[in-house]
Design a protein around this motif. Structure first.
Motif, PDB file in Angstrom:
ATOM      1  N   MET A   1       8.567  11.316  19.919  1.00  0.00           N
ATOM      2  CA  MET A   1       7.247  11.265  19.433  1.00  0.00           C
ATOM      3  C   MET A   1       6.227  12.053  20.475  1.00  0.00           C
ATOM      4  N   SER A   2       5.285  12.812  20.083  1.00  0.00           N
ATOM      5  CA  SER A   2       4.717  13.731  21.029  1.00  0.00           C
ATOM      6  C   SER A   2       3.422  12.624  21.749  1.00  0.00           C
ATOM      7  N   ASN A   3       2.874  13.190  22.763  1.00  0.00           N
ATOM      8  CA  ASN A   3       1.955  12.645  23.318  1.00  0.00           C
ATOM      9  C   ASN A   3       0.561  12.220  22.353  1.00  0.00           C
ATOM     10  N   THR A   4       0.262  13.381  21.550  1.00  0.00           N
ATOM     11  CA  THR A   4      -0.913  13.376  20.404  1.00  0.00           C
ATOM     12  C   THR A   4      -0.568  12.410  19.600  1.00  0.00           C
ATOM     13  N   GLN A   5       0.701  12.220  19.018  1.00  0.00           N
ATOM     14  CA  GLN A   5       1.114  10.967  18.003  1.00  0.00           C
ATOM     15  C   GLN A   5       0.923   9.784  18.751  1.00  0.00           C
ATOM     16  N   LYS A   6       1.317   9.526  20.113  1.00  0.00           N
ATOM     17  CA  LYS A   6       1.281   8.437  20.776  1.00  0.00           C
ATOM     18  C   LYS A   6      -0.117   7.997  21.058  1.00  0.00           C
ATOM     19  N   ARG A   7      -1.019   8.924  21.268  1.00  0.00           N
ATOM     20  CA  ARG A   7      -2.426   8.839  21.473  1.00  0.00           C
ATOM     21  C   ARG A   7      -3.386   8.248  20.058  1.00  0.00           C
ATOM     22  N   ALA A   9      -1.659   6.588  17.587  1.00  0.00           N
ATOM     23  CA  ALA A   9      -1.226   5.401  17.539  1.00  0.00           C
ATOM     24  C   ALA A   9      -1.822   4.352  18.195  1.00  0.00           C
ATOM     25  N   LEU A  10      -2.053   4.594  19.323  1.00  0.00           N
ATOM     26  CA  LEU A  10      -2.774   3.766  20.188  1.00  0.00           C
ATOM     27  C   LEU A  10      -4.180   3.588  19.815  1.00  0.00           C
TER      28      LEU A  10
END
Length: 136
Positions: A1-7, A9-10
């Motif tokens: 999961m990339s950082n953009t996807q994590k952000r 999701a958060l």
């Protein structure tokens, strides 16, 4: 999961949590009895705080007396020719006195804080009584 996807999701999770909190039923305002009891608790905390302050005052005075005695003993030792021991005892006595003064100041602060809490508790209690008189 990339950082953009994590952000993303958060942010989505935070939004869902916020929405669920906003959907909850509003908290009813406190009743007069509840406010009055809260005021009583604040007053009791103030009384405890004042007792702590008085205890710190007593301990501070005791430490100052001990320091003065230590200084006198140190001066007596120096007069007997035991200079190093006398100076050490005098310095320890001075430190003890300083600690005692600091503890007294702390006690005075605690007493003032306790008095403020008691006054605040009285005000809150009166507000609760007024609310009860109004039927709330």
């Amino acid at each position: 999961m990339s950082n953009t996807q994590k952000r993303v999701a958060l942010i989505l999770a935070v939004g869902l949590i916020g929405a669920s909190l906003m959907a909850q039923a509003p908290v009813p305002p406190p009743t007069g009895q509840q406010v009055e009891r809260h005021g009583e608790r604040i007053e009791r905390r103030g009384e405890r705080q004042e007792r702590r302050g008085e205890r710190n005052d007593r301990q501070g005075e005791r430490k100052q007396r001990q320091g003065a005695r230590m200084e006198r003993k140190g001066a007596a030792l120096q007069a007997q020719g035991k200079v190093a021991e006398g100076q050490a005892l005098q310095q320890a006595g001075e430190r003890r006195e300083k600690v005692g003064e600091a503890q007294e100041r702390k006690g005075e602060r605690q007493e003032r804080r306790g008095e403020r809490k008691e006054r605040r508790g009285s005000r809150v209690e009166r507000r609760g009584e007024r609310m009860q008189a109004q039927g709330k």
